[in-house]
Design a protein around this motif. Structure first.
Motif, short mmCIF file in Angstrom:
data_model
loop_
_atom_site.label_atom_id
_atom_site.label_comp_id
_atom_site.label_asym_id
_atom_site.label_seq_id
_atom_site.Cartn_x
_atom_site.Cartn_y
_atom_site.Cartn_z
N TRP A 170 18.12 44.14 -19.72
CA TRP A 170 19.78 44.50 -18.58
C TRP A 170 20.83 43.56 -19.37
N TYR A 171 21.72 43.99 -19.02
CA TYR A 171 23.35 43.34 -19.36
C TYR A 171 23.64 43.58 -17.66
N ARG A 172 24.90 42.24 -18.19
CA ARG A 172 26.07 43.35 -16.71
C ARG A 172 27.13 42.80 -17.00
N GLN A 173 28.37 43.38 -16.91
CA GLN A 173 29.65 43.06 -16.66
C GLN A 173 30.42 42.95 -15.49
N ALA A 174 31.06 41.66 -15.14
CA ALA A 174 32.10 42.17 -13.45
C ALA A 174 33.45 41.89 -14.34
N PRO A 175 34.41 42.90 -12.35
CA PRO A 175 35.52 42.60 -13.19
C PRO A 175 36.23 41.43 -14.44
N GLY A 176 36.94 41.92 -15.42
CA GLY A 176 37.38 40.63 -15.87
C GLY A 176 36.90 39.53 -16.83
N LYS A 177 35.06 40.04 -17.03
CA LYS A 177 34.53 39.20 -17.74
C LYS A 177 33.74 40.03 -18.94
N GLU A 178 32.88 39.22 -19.54
CA GLU A 178 32.44 39.65 -21.04
C GLU A 178 30.78 40.42 -20.68
N ARG A 179 30.29 40.85 -21.20
CA ARG A 179 29.12 41.72 -20.94
C ARG A 179 28.30 40.46 -21.45
N GLU A 180 27.12 40.20 -20.05
CA GLU A 180 26.31 39.46 -20.05
C GLU A 180 25.02 39.63 -20.20
N LEU A 181 24.25 38.71 -21.01
CA LEU A 181 22.68 39.56 -20.84
C LEU A 181 21.78 39.02 -19.40
N ASN A 191 8.69 55.14 -21.44
CA ASN A 191 9.76 54.26 -21.40
C ASN A 191 10.81 53.73 -21.14
N THR A 192 9.82 53.61 -19.72
CA THR A 192 10.89 52.46 -18.75
C THR A 192 11.10 51.17 -18.66
N VAL A 193 12.31 51.04 -18.14
CA VAL A 193 12.62 49.95 -17.36
C VAL A 193 12.93 49.36 -16.40
N TYR A 194 12.66 48.40 -15.80
CA TYR A 194 12.66 48.53 -14.49
C TYR A 194 13.40 46.79 -14.33
N LEU A 195 14.04 46.39 -13.08
CA LEU A 195 15.01 45.37 -13.17
C LEU A 195 14.76 44.89 -11.45
N GLN A 196 13.38 44.03 -10.63
CA GLN A 196 13.31 43.55 -9.40
C GLN A 196 14.59 42.33 -9.82
N MET A 197 15.42 42.60 -8.63
CA MET A 197 16.47 42.03 -8.54
C MET A 197 16.36 41.40 -6.59
N ASN A 198 15.78 40.25 -6.07
CA ASN A 198 15.99 39.71 -4.95
C ASN A 198 17.06 38.28 -4.74
N SER A 199 16.73 37.91 -3.89
CA SER A 199 17.62 36.99 -3.10
C SER A 199 19.18 36.65 -3.92
N LEU A 200 19.73 38.38 -3.71
CA LEU A 200 21.23 38.36 -4.98
C LEU A 200 22.41 37.59 -3.86
N LYS A 201 23.52 37.61 -5.07
CA LYS A 201 24.27 36.34 -4.08
C LYS A 201 25.68 37.67 -4.50
N PRO A 202 26.75 37.29 -3.91
CA PRO A 202 27.75 37.72 -4.44
C PRO A 202 27.94 37.93 -5.46
N GLU A 203 28.36 36.74 -6.60
CA GLU A 203 28.23 36.85 -8.09
C GLU A 203 27.27 37.62 -9.27
N ASP A 204 26.23 38.10 -8.19
CA ASP A 204 25.65 39.29 -9.36
C ASP A 204 26.88 40.60 -9.45
N THR A 205 27.46 40.77 -8.58
CA THR A 205 28.41 41.59 -8.38
C THR A 205 28.52 41.84 -9.54
N ALA A 206 28.17 43.46 -9.85
CA ALA A 206 28.85 43.98 -11.71
C ALA A 206 28.18 45.23 -12.07
#
Length: 121
Positions: free
Chosen positions: A36-47, A76-91
């Protein structure tokens, strides 16, 4: 061809949880790493997280202890469980899979279309 379809994004309050899913389909012989990667506005895609075919996992410090990656090889499925989410995780979160289509050849990376995750009160 190979298609990756993500689901599970949405709006969540700080401290909340979300679970993303990504299903791969098409002409698949085998799948090596999934990530899983993520990309926030104005930032590069990150692992965000990676899982190998043997189940090894790796996370950057920014999400370690809060995010967990898993896979169902039969589906053939991958999951990402995200806990304790923060505003900076927005992407926009993207699924990535290294897929071998033809046996005996080097695989290629494929990407999903992305799913938006917004953490806000």
């Amino acid at each position: 061809q190979v298609q990756l379809v993500e689901s599970g994004g949405g709006l969540v309050q700080p401290g909340g949880s979300l679970r993303l899913s990504c299903a791969a389909s098409g002409s698949i012989f085998s799948i090596n790493d999934m990530a899983w990667y993520r990309q926030a506005p104005g930032k590069e895609r990150e692992l965000v997280a990676v899982i190998t075919s043997s189940g090894g996992r790796n996370y950057p410090d920014a999400v370690k202890g809060r995010f967990s990656i898993s896979r169902d090889t039969a589906k053939n499925t991958v999951y990402l469980q995200m806990n304790s989410l923060k505003p900076e995780d927005t992407a926009v979160y993207y699924c990535n899979a290294h897929v071998t289509v033809i046996p005996g050849t080097t695989g290629s990376p494929f990407w999903g279309q992305g799913t938006q995750v917004t953490v806000s009160s």
